[in-house]
Design a protein around this motif. Structure first.
Motif, mmCIF file in Angstrom:
data_model
loop_
_atom_site.group_PDB
_atom_site.id
_atom_site.type_symbol
_atom_site.label_atom_id
_atom_site.label_comp_id
_atom_site.label_asym_id
_atom_site.label_seq_id
_atom_site.Cartn_x
_atom_site.Cartn_y
_atom_site.Cartn_z
ATOM 1 N N ASP A 279 49.794 -36.885 -14.573
ATOM 2 C CA ASP A 279 50.262 -37.301 -15.900
ATOM 3 C C ASP A 279 49.243 -38.185 -16.602
ATOM 4 O O ASP A 279 49.230 -38.279 -17.828
ATOM 5 C CB ASP A 279 51.580 -38.062 -15.771
ATOM 6 C CG ASP A 279 52.687 -37.194 -15.219
ATOM 7 O OD1 ASP A 279 52.957 -36.139 -15.807
ATOM 8 O OD2 ASP A 279 53.279 -37.563 -14.180
ATOM 9 N N ALA A 280 48.415 -38.857 -15.837
ATOM 10 C CA ALA A 280 47.304 -39.671 -16.339
ATOM 11 C C ALA A 280 46.356 -39.834 -15.166
ATOM 12 O O ALA A 280 46.669 -39.445 -14.038
ATOM 13 C CB ALA A 280 47.790 -41.033 -16.852
ATOM 14 N N VAL A 281 45.174 -40.401 -15.407
ATOM 15 C CA VAL A 281 44.220 -40.620 -14.330
ATOM 16 C C VAL A 281 43.614 -42.009 -14.496
ATOM 17 O O VAL A 281 43.317 -42.450 -15.612
ATOM 18 C CB VAL A 281 43.123 -39.530 -14.302
ATOM 19 C CG1 VAL A 281 42.366 -39.472 -15.614
ATOM 20 C CG2 VAL A 281 42.160 -39.747 -13.143
ATOM 21 N N GLU A 282 43.472 -42.710 -13.367
ATOM 22 C CA GLU A 282 42.896 -44.048 -13.380
ATOM 23 C C GLU A 282 41.370 -43.918 -13.376
ATOM 24 O O GLU A 282 40.751 -43.712 -12.340
ATOM 25 C CB GLU A 282 43.370 -44.829 -12.153
ATOM 26 C CG GLU A 282 42.925 -46.287 -12.147
ATOM 27 C CD GLU A 282 43.305 -46.969 -10.857
ATOM 28 O OE1 GLU A 282 44.262 -47.764 -10.865
ATOM 29 O OE2 GLU A 282 42.649 -46.705 -9.820
ATOM 30 N N VAL A 283 40.780 -44.039 -14.549
ATOM 31 C CA VAL A 283 39.343 -43.855 -14.717
ATOM 32 C C VAL A 283 38.569 -45.131 -14.387
ATOM 33 O O VAL A 283 37.444 -45.074 -13.892
ATOM 34 C CB VAL A 283 39.055 -43.372 -16.150
ATOM 35 C CG1 VAL A 283 37.586 -43.481 -16.494
ATOM 36 C CG2 VAL A 283 39.533 -41.932 -16.321
ATOM 37 N N TRP A 284 39.175 -46.280 -14.663
ATOM 38 C CA TRP A 284 38.501 -47.566 -14.439
ATOM 39 C C TRP A 284 39.359 -48.360 -13.478
ATOM 40 O O TRP A 284 40.524 -48.649 -13.747
ATOM 41 C CB TRP A 284 38.346 -48.268 -15.773
ATOM 42 C CG TRP A 284 37.563 -49.548 -15.767
ATOM 43 C CD1 TRP A 284 37.041 -50.223 -14.697
ATOM 44 C CD2 TRP A 284 37.233 -50.333 -16.924
ATOM 45 N NE1 TRP A 284 36.408 -51.357 -15.101
ATOM 46 C CE2 TRP A 284 36.502 -51.457 -16.463
ATOM 47 C CE3 TRP A 284 37.477 -50.189 -18.285
ATOM 48 C CZ2 TRP A 284 36.033 -52.429 -17.333
ATOM 49 C CZ3 TRP A 284 37.003 -51.154 -19.149
ATOM 50 C CH2 TRP A 284 36.287 -52.267 -18.682
ATOM 51 N N ASN A 285 38.763 -48.748 -12.326
ATOM 52 C CA ASN A 285 39.486 -49.450 -11.266
ATOM 53 C C ASN A 285 38.703 -50.704 -10.897
ATOM 54 O O ASN A 285 37.608 -50.628 -10.341
ATOM 55 C CB ASN A 285 39.638 -48.521 -10.054
ATOM 56 C CG ASN A 285 40.263 -49.212 -8.848
ATOM 57 O OD1 ASN A 285 39.592 -49.906 -8.110
ATOM 58 N ND2 ASN A 285 41.541 -48.980 -8.646
ATOM 59 N N GLY A 286 39.238 -51.881 -11.228
ATOM 60 C CA GLY A 286 38.576 -53.128 -10.887
ATOM 61 C C GLY A 286 37.277 -53.316 -11.649
ATOM 62 O O GLY A 286 37.114 -52.847 -12.775
ATOM 63 N N ALA A 287 36.325 -54.017 -11.014
ATOM 64 C CA ALA A 287 35.019 -54.220 -11.640
ATOM 65 C C ALA A 287 34.358 -52.874 -11.883
ATOM 66 O O ALA A 287 34.432 -51.967 -11.053
ATOM 67 C CB ALA A 287 34.147 -55.084 -10.739
ATOM 68 N N CYS A 288 33.720 -52.729 -13.050
ATOM 69 C CA CYS A 288 33.105 -51.450 -13.411
ATOM 70 C C CYS A 288 31.889 -51.189 -12.524
ATOM 71 O O CYS A 288 30.934 -51.962 -12.508
ATOM 72 C CB CYS A 288 32.691 -51.471 -14.878
ATOM 73 S SG CYS A 288 32.115 -49.865 -15.464
ATOM 74 N N THR A 289 31.944 -50.097 -11.766
ATOM 75 C CA THR A 289 30.908 -49.745 -10.796
ATOM 76 C C THR A 289 30.497 -48.294 -11.019
ATOM 77 O O THR A 289 31.116 -47.577 -11.817
ATOM 78 C CB THR A 289 31.435 -49.939 -9.368
ATOM 79 O OG1 THR A 289 32.642 -49.187 -9.214
ATOM 80 C CG2 THR A 289 31.725 -51.410 -9.079
ATOM 81 N N PRO A 290 29.460 -47.815 -10.320
ATOM 82 C CA PRO A 290 29.024 -46.429 -10.543
ATOM 83 C C PRO A 290 30.117 -45.387 -10.335
ATOM 84 O O PRO A 290 30.130 -44.371 -11.035
ATOM 85 C CB PRO A 290 27.890 -46.265 -9.520
ATOM 86 C CG PRO A 290 27.296 -47.628 -9.410
ATOM 87 C CD PRO A 290 28.474 -48.568 -9.498
#
Length: 468
Positions: A279-290
């Motif tokens: 239904d959605a996707v977690e694109v950014w998780n915590g600190a932005c990393t590669p």
């Protein structure tokens, strides 16, 4: 007469290539008031690049271990070396309730096994006596005092001491309020045991949604905003063709299916189930990393595919995945346009893609596309206008000092602004047409620090689609 406690020791060795889950039977006689379990396992040295031993643990009662979790009584993964269950209480991660006579099972999850094998020892203590009263669970309300139709900030991926986190729900609630959040979601690994412990944290100013991080061997998925007490099983891989069954269960329970950190490099974290049920996707998780940059690029490719194939698109979101100090709650956070601060309205806004992701409460965005006839669309919407009609894309930002603004389309990033002023506030506009850009989404990035790598994300929006 009360019998003395009875202690049993169970030993075994798991070889490399063991099944994902091994069930050790435990006979529980009548009259038991408490089951207490502790365990140890060996950790031999292994060659560089070879995983060592890691053993998870959980408990199923006399109702069995069948997929679906009818007999599920708790899971602590590798976060604890001991636990107990009683009728009136249980270790965080486990469910209190009646201790009935029958064959129970200790569930062992050999996450990784060293070449030498994994030798384990289980110590089980059964205490006898009258069982305490089973408390009726109290769950948080499904609405808070909102502001009507407005933008609400939330963090939907959080861990407390009810799985492998180190914070109490009360501590998380305080951090959520300090981060300017309006809603959060309980998402413990493979257990719903926290659901009954959030009622005192919720309030008129904070909506607490309930869910689970379904942690399989082929990726993790956040069950977001499910009915109180919902348990979602995790004991399958992509090759088993069972994920669809549990995705449908999440939706029947009123929740959303959100693959988490899909490109995370940890063992078992990389998403392998595809996105047909998402239904959605977690694109950014915590600190932005590669791996977040990889997830963002992959999601953008999925947007292109949805345009090409004329099918529904999958919105993106961002969450902190905070576990313990110093993990910040609300970094990042998903900002949702919803009709009110209720479970139903928040989930509907996320599902519709009326949202953007910001690194903190300080970043606020207004993003629109309008044509020369006065028609306008916002985030997650569609500006229906002719293919050659000039369209003005406009972003208003605050709280983003020295950030550049990029407008990304199905062709890629077609416009990059000069840095915003040190005040962090500014307006950026760009002109295009639907024939040139099937959609436009915005990214705010901090100034590049090293070489040609993109600067860290400060915020990004879900797209606005252009054309009929």
């Amino acid at each position: 007469m009360t019998l003395d406690p009875e202690t049993r020791t169970i030993r075994g060795t798991l070889p490399t290539g063991s099944p994902d889950y091994v069930y050790v039977p435990l006979e529980v006689p009548d009259g038991v008031r408490e089951i207490r379990v502790s365990y140890t396992y060996d950790r031999p040295a292994v060659p560089p690049g070879t995983p060592g031993n890691a053993l998870d643990i959980g408990l199923f009662d006399e109702r069995g271990t069948d997929l679906g979790g009818k007999g599920f009584r708790g899971w602590s993964g590798g976060a604890r070396t001991e636990f107990f269950v009683r009728a009136d209480d249980a270790t965080p991660g486990y469910l209190p309730g009646p201790l009935r006579e029958g064959t129970w099972h200790l569930a062992l999850g050999p996450y990784t096994v060293a070449p030498q094998g994994l030798a384990y020892e289980l110590t089980v203590t059964l205490s006898y006596g009258d069982q305490g009263a089973v408390a009726e669970p109290v769950y948080p309300p499904q609405r808070a005092r909102g502001r009507g139709r407005d933008w609400y900030r939330g963090d939907c991926h959080l861990h407390s001491w009810y799985s492998d986190g180190r914070r109490t729900p009360a501590e998380i609630g305080a951090l959520a309020r300090a981060a300017g959040l309006d809603f959060i979601n309980s998402s413990e690994h493979n257990t719903q045991s926290a659901h009954a412990h959030w009622a005192d944290v919720a309030g008129d100013d904070l909506l607490v949604l309930l869910g689970e991080e379904v942690t399989t061997r082929n990726g993790h998925v956040v069950a977001l905003g499910t009915d109180p007490g919902t348990f979602v099983d995790w004991r399958y891989r992509a090759r088993d063709h069972r994920f669809g069954r549990f995705a449908r269960q999440i939706r029947r329970a009123g929740g959303l299916v959100v693959p988490a950190h899909p490109h995370a490099p940890c063992i078992g974290c990389n998403w392998k189930f595809g996105y047909g049920e998402a239904d959605a996707v977690e694109v950014w998780n915590g600190a932005c990393t590669p791996d977040d940059e990889m997830a963002l690029a992959h999601w953008d490719s999925m947007l292109v595919a949805s345009v090409r194939d004329g099918r529904d698109w999958i919105p993106a979101m961002g969450n902190s995945d905070a576990h313990r100090d110093p993990d910040p709650v609300g970094t990042p956070q998903t900002v949702v346009l919803a009709d009110d601060l209720t479970r139903e309205a928040i989930l509907e806004g996320i599902r519709a893609g009326r949202s953007y992701v910001a690194e903190s409460r300080h970043v606020s965005l207004a993003f629109t596309a309008s044509d020369e006839h006065g028609e306008q669309a916002g985030i997650g919407g569609r500006l229906e206008t002719a293919a050659d009609t000039p369209v003005t894309v406009r972003l208003e930002a605050t709280g983003a000092p020295r950030c550049t603004v990029r407008f990304v389309t199905d062709q890629g990033a077609l416009f990059t602004s000069a840095p915003l002023p040190v005040s962090g506030a500014g307006v950026v506009e760009w002109r295009t047409t639907p024939s040139y850009a099937a959609y436009v989404r915005a990214e705010l990035r901090h100034e590049t620090a090293i070489g040609p790598l993109p600067g860290a994300l400060a915020a990004f929006t879900n797209p606005i689609f252009l054309g009929g």
